[in-house]
Scaffold this active site. Structure first.
Site, PDB file in Angstrom:
ATOM      1  CB  SER A 117      78.293  53.697 -88.233  1.00 51.50           C
ATOM      2  OG  SER A 117      79.361  51.841 -88.300  1.00 51.50           O
ATOM      3  CD1 TRP A 148      71.514  48.070 -89.801  1.00 55.30           C
ATOM      4  CD2 TRP A 148      69.469  48.432 -89.807  1.00 55.30           C
ATOM      5  NE1 TRP A 148      71.546  48.274 -88.555  1.00 55.30           N
ATOM      6  CE2 TRP A 148      70.455  49.425 -89.166  1.00 55.30           C
ATOM      7  CE3 TRP A 148      68.119  49.031 -90.463  1.00 55.30           C
ATOM      8  CZ2 TRP A 148      69.972  50.657 -88.679  1.00 55.30           C
ATOM      9  CZ3 TRP A 148      67.890  50.778 -89.792  1.00 55.30           C
ATOM     10  CH2 TRP A 148      68.689  51.225 -88.873  1.00 55.30           C
ATOM     11  CE  LYS A 169      78.988  42.442 -93.904  1.00 56.15           C
ATOM     12  NZ  LYS A 169      77.804  42.269 -92.855  1.00 56.15           N
ATOM     13  CE1 TYR A 218      89.656  46.207 -90.828  1.00 58.84           C
ATOM     14  CE2 TYR A 218      87.585  46.037 -91.838  1.00 58.84           C
ATOM     15  CZ  TYR A 218      87.977  45.973 -90.760  1.00 58.84           C
ATOM     16  OH  TYR A 218      87.776  46.170 -90.014  1.00 58.84           O
ATOM     17  CG  LEU A 255      75.669  47.000 -98.919  1.00 59.48           C
ATOM     18  CD1 LEU A 255      74.409  46.603 -99.834  1.00 59.48           C
ATOM     19  CD2 LEU A 255      75.084  48.687-100.024  1.00 59.48           C
ATOM     20  CD  GLU A 294      74.148  58.882 -87.786  1.00 56.20           C
ATOM     21  OE1 GLU A 294      74.766  57.690 -87.981  1.00 56.20           O
ATOM     22  OE2 GLU A 294      73.607  58.872 -88.998  1.00 56.20           O
TER      23      GLU A 294
HETATM   24  P1  NAD Z   1      77.009  49.753 -89.607  1.00 57.97           P
HETATM   25  O1  NAD Z   1      78.497  50.698 -89.751  1.00 57.97           O
HETATM   26  O2  NAD Z   1      76.678  49.690 -87.716  1.00 57.97           O
HETATM   27  O3  NAD Z   1      77.254  48.568 -90.172  1.00 57.97           O
HETATM   28  C1  NAD Z   1      76.947  48.546 -91.519  1.00 57.97           C
HETATM   29  C2  NAD Z   1      77.617  47.812 -92.294  1.00 57.97           C
HETATM   30  O4  NAD Z   1      79.215  47.151 -91.908  1.00 57.97           O
HETATM   31  C3  NAD Z   1      77.207  46.518 -92.307  1.00 57.97           C
HETATM   32  O5  NAD Z   1      77.140  44.952 -93.315  1.00 57.97           O
HETATM   33  C4  NAD Z   1      77.987  45.624 -91.123  1.00 57.97           C
HETATM   34  O6  NAD Z   1      77.802  43.923 -91.192  1.00 57.97           O
HETATM   35  C5  NAD Z   1      79.693  45.557 -91.519  1.00 57.97           C
HETATM   36  N1  NAD Z   1      80.547  45.684 -90.152  1.00 57.97           N
HETATM   37  C6  NAD Z   1      80.314  46.449 -88.572  1.00 57.97           C
HETATM   38  N2  NAD Z   1      81.395  46.098 -88.542  1.00 57.97           N
HETATM   39  C7  NAD Z   1      82.774  45.808 -89.197  1.00 57.97           C
HETATM   40  C8  NAD Z   1      83.905  45.487 -89.162  1.00 57.97           C
HETATM   41  N3  NAD Z   1      84.363  45.671 -87.914  1.00 57.97           N
HETATM   42  N4  NAD Z   1      84.288  45.538 -90.213  1.00 57.97           N
HETATM   43  C9  NAD Z   1      83.809  45.775 -91.218  1.00 57.97           C
HETATM   44  N5  NAD Z   1      82.869  45.623 -91.698  1.00 57.97           N
HETATM   45  C10 NAD Z   1      82.256  45.594 -90.207  1.00 57.97           C
HETATM   46  O7  NAD Z   1      75.943  50.204 -89.875  1.00 57.97           O
HETATM   47  P2  NAD Z   1      74.623  50.123 -89.389  1.00 57.97           P
HETATM   48  O8  NAD Z   1      74.049  50.523 -88.565  1.00 57.97           O
HETATM   49  O9  NAD Z   1      73.858  49.278 -90.616  1.00 57.97           O
HETATM   50  O10 NAD Z   1      74.036  51.497 -90.420  1.00 57.97           O
HETATM   51  C11 NAD Z   1      73.619  52.501 -89.782  1.00 57.97           C
HETATM   52  C12 NAD Z   1      74.802  53.985 -90.122  1.00 57.97           C
HETATM   53  O11 NAD Z   1      74.432  54.107 -91.796  1.00 57.97           O
HETATM   54  C13 NAD Z   1      74.699  55.732 -89.867  1.00 57.97           C
HETATM   55  O12 NAD Z   1      75.421  55.839 -89.030  1.00 57.97           O
HETATM   56  C14 NAD Z   1      73.754  55.799 -91.026  1.00 57.97           C
HETATM   57  O13 NAD Z   1      74.177  57.476 -91.611  1.00 57.97           O
HETATM   58  C15 NAD Z   1      74.523  55.311 -91.866  1.00 57.97           C
HETATM   59  N6  NAD Z   1      74.163  55.391 -93.652  1.00 57.97           N
HETATM   60  C16 NAD Z   1      74.522  56.526 -94.092  1.00 57.97           C
HETATM   61  C17 NAD Z   1      73.954  56.581 -95.534  1.00 57.97           C
HETATM   62  C18 NAD Z   1      74.853  57.781 -96.476  1.00 57.97           C
HETATM   63  O14 NAD Z   1      74.774  57.659 -97.778  1.00 57.97           O
HETATM   64  N7  NAD Z   1      75.238  58.176 -96.245  1.00 57.97           N
HETATM   65  C19 NAD Z   1      72.960  55.341 -95.903  1.00 57.97           C
HETATM   66  C20 NAD Z   1      72.501  54.904 -94.841  1.00 57.97           C
HETATM   67  C21 NAD Z   1      73.067  54.621 -94.307  1.00 57.97           C
END
Ligand code: NAD
Length: 495
Positions: free
Chosen positions: A239, A161, A185, A249, A159, A397
């Protein structure tokens, strides 16, 4: 009514209780995560996350609970449990909102009224669907049979944040309704509400081991879930960069089903020819751009006015006034429309992108001067015009309270601005003429198109992105439930 949340935070931090496995909180044995309050920059505490062994233990526990109990088969029992869980979550709305406020900077009163209630609505909606689970019957000369939707098994959830509890609800409600067991997670920037949710699930009677939660960072815990050979499905919101990793994976492990909800760069188009009062849309637009400090995958990042220069200037004036009136404040205050951004890194990136655009020639129309003092991660809601091509803001973005305004002469140009993007999550069109509105819906290609007011739809409407905003599956609606089921055909041969 946040006493329970405060006690919970103390207990979790004192005990280092970074995991919840098999219905019990336990001390994390992996890498610790710092919990920071973005409104102050202060450390709430340090929490050890899950170790590799604990990820494995959580998956094994989920598998055993899924396989050995009656959860997966008992549709009516699950529906009843989910309704109880909805009531329990509703009763603790303030506690949950408090946890997301101190850790993710979410505005408390909005979070309690909107995000938590969204989870409640999700749980109730999917409970109803679970209750009315119908298969498909078939018959023919060779025999007869039926098609059933069966739960997938163990679902891993990773998920973001920005809407910690709402995104959790979007995954948990349909996945549980379908009869799965889960290992979640949360983001390392917002772990508390997920751990608290696990406690509420237990109180509501969700069998032990059906909802397991692991704190930890992405590199270790997220990756371990993505690569685990006994996780049947991985659902991710975050993201695009990290989303892509989950496809790798999966390909390098057990080919688990992967569903990705990713980023967006939504436009808000005002079709001035068919809008009685373009200025009257300004409040909705600014809310869509700056709500949640712009940290929303459907946040309006481009405001597109279709019409002549004169109308545009007057529209921009009203928009500017609205932007300057958008209040930034302590997430616990009743008057704040937005709080801080999530962390120092996000703040610095957003400010750098704005500065870069301004240096390259962008005009600042509005930059809220009235920010709270102190070490919080505050970013001024900012409205820009004439953002040059080639800047980060023109293609990226921004995920912060920054939007640009632009004018085009024709509807076709506006459509091209949306459809020409690699992102295709959502957009809004304001157009009061029904026939022309139909034209817009036929032309604009995004997962959710809102008409005459920013919206992400309801719990009953599927939500997900086209192009690089998503990969397979939807949140919300019956389609979400289908995403957490496998199809199984049973065929009885005629003698
Ligand atoms: P992020 O991709 O940085 O992190 C999301 C999750 O991925 C976190 O739990 C993080 O710990 C995990 N993660 C990070 N690196 C990883 C790895 N190497 N392997 C496995 N897991 C890993 O995103 P964020 O900064 O938490 O959230 C912002 C992003 O989420 C923005 O791009 C936003 O647009 C997107 N978002 C999309 C929606 C949707 O419904 N489309 C909704 C909310 C947020």
């Amino acid at each position: 009514m946040t006493e329970r949340a405060k006690t919970f935070v103390k207990e979790v931090l004192d005990g280092g209780l970074g995991v919840h496995i098999g219905g019990r909180p336990a001390a994390g044995e992996g890498t610790a995560v710092d919990l920071i309050n973005p409104a102050t920059g202060g450390l709430i505490g340090t929490l050890p996350g899950a170790s590799a062994d604990q990820v494995d233990e959580a998956v094994r526990t989920a598998r055993a609970s899924f396989s050995e109990g009656t959860w997966a088969q008992d549709d009516a029992g699950r529906a009843e449990t989910l309704r109880r869980l909805a009531d329990t979550v509703h009763a603790h709305a303030d506690d949950i909102a408090y946890l997301d406020a101190i850790e993710a900077g979410k505005v408390f009163h909005l979070s309690a009224a909107e995000d938590v209630e969204d989870v409640v609505a999700n749980l109730r909606y999917f409970a109803d669907l679970a209750d009315h689970h119908e298969g498909r019957q078939l018959q023919g000369p060779s025999g007869w049979g039926w098609v059933r939707g069966v739960p997938i098994g163990v679902v891993g959830v990773v998920l973001p944040w920005n809407f910690p509890i709402a995104m959790l609800g979007w995954k948990v409600a349909p996945a549980l309704a379908a009869g799965n067991a889960m290992v979640l997670k949360p983001s390392e920037d917002s772990v508390l509400s997920a751990l608290f949710f696990a406690e509420l699930a237990r109180e509501a009677g969700v069998p032990d081991g059906i909802v397991n939660v692991l704190a930890g960072d992405g590199e270790s815990v997220g990756q371990a879930l993505g690569r685990h050979d006994d996780v049947d499905m991985l659902t991710f919101t975050g993201s695009g960069e990290v989303g892509r990793l989950f496809l790798t994976y999966s390909a390098e492990s057990n080919l688990k089903r992967v569903s990705l909800e990713l980023g967006g760069r939504a436009a808000y188009i005002v079709d001035s020819e068919h809008t009685k009062d373009a200025g009257g849309t300004a409040g909705d637009i600014i809310g869509a751009a700056f709500g949640n400090a712009g940290q929303n995958c459907t946040a309006t990042s481009r405001i597109v006015y279709v019409g002549d220069e004169e109308g545009y200037r007057s529209f921009v004036d009203t928009l500017t006034d609205e932007a300057l009136a958008f209040s930034v404040g302590d997430p616990m205050s009743d008057s704040a429309a937005m709080g801080p951004v999530i962390n120092a890194e996000a703040r610095d990136r957003i400010v750098t992108w704005v500065d870069q655009a301004v240096e390259a020639g962008a005009t600042v129309l509005a930059r809220q001067p009235d920010l709270p003092e102190g070490d919080g991660y505050w970013v001024a809601p900012t409205l820009l015009e004439s953002v040059p091509e080639g800047t980060e803001l023109s293609t990226g973005e921004v995920f912060g309270p920054v939007a640009q305004v632009l004018r085009v002469d024709s509807r076709e140009e506006a459509v091209q601005l949306v459809n020409g993007e690699p992102y295709g999550l959502a957009s809004t069109v304001w157009c009061e003429d029904l026939a022309t509105a139909k034209w817009w819906t036929d032309q604009v290609k995004v997962g959710t198109l809102a008409l005459n007011g920013y919206s992400e739809g309801t719990v009953a409407t599927p939500f997900g992105g086209l192009r690089q905003s998503g990969f397979w599956g939807r949140d919300n609606g019956p389609e979400a439930l289908d995403g957490y089921r496998e199809l199984m055909t049973v065929w009885v041969s005629a003698p």
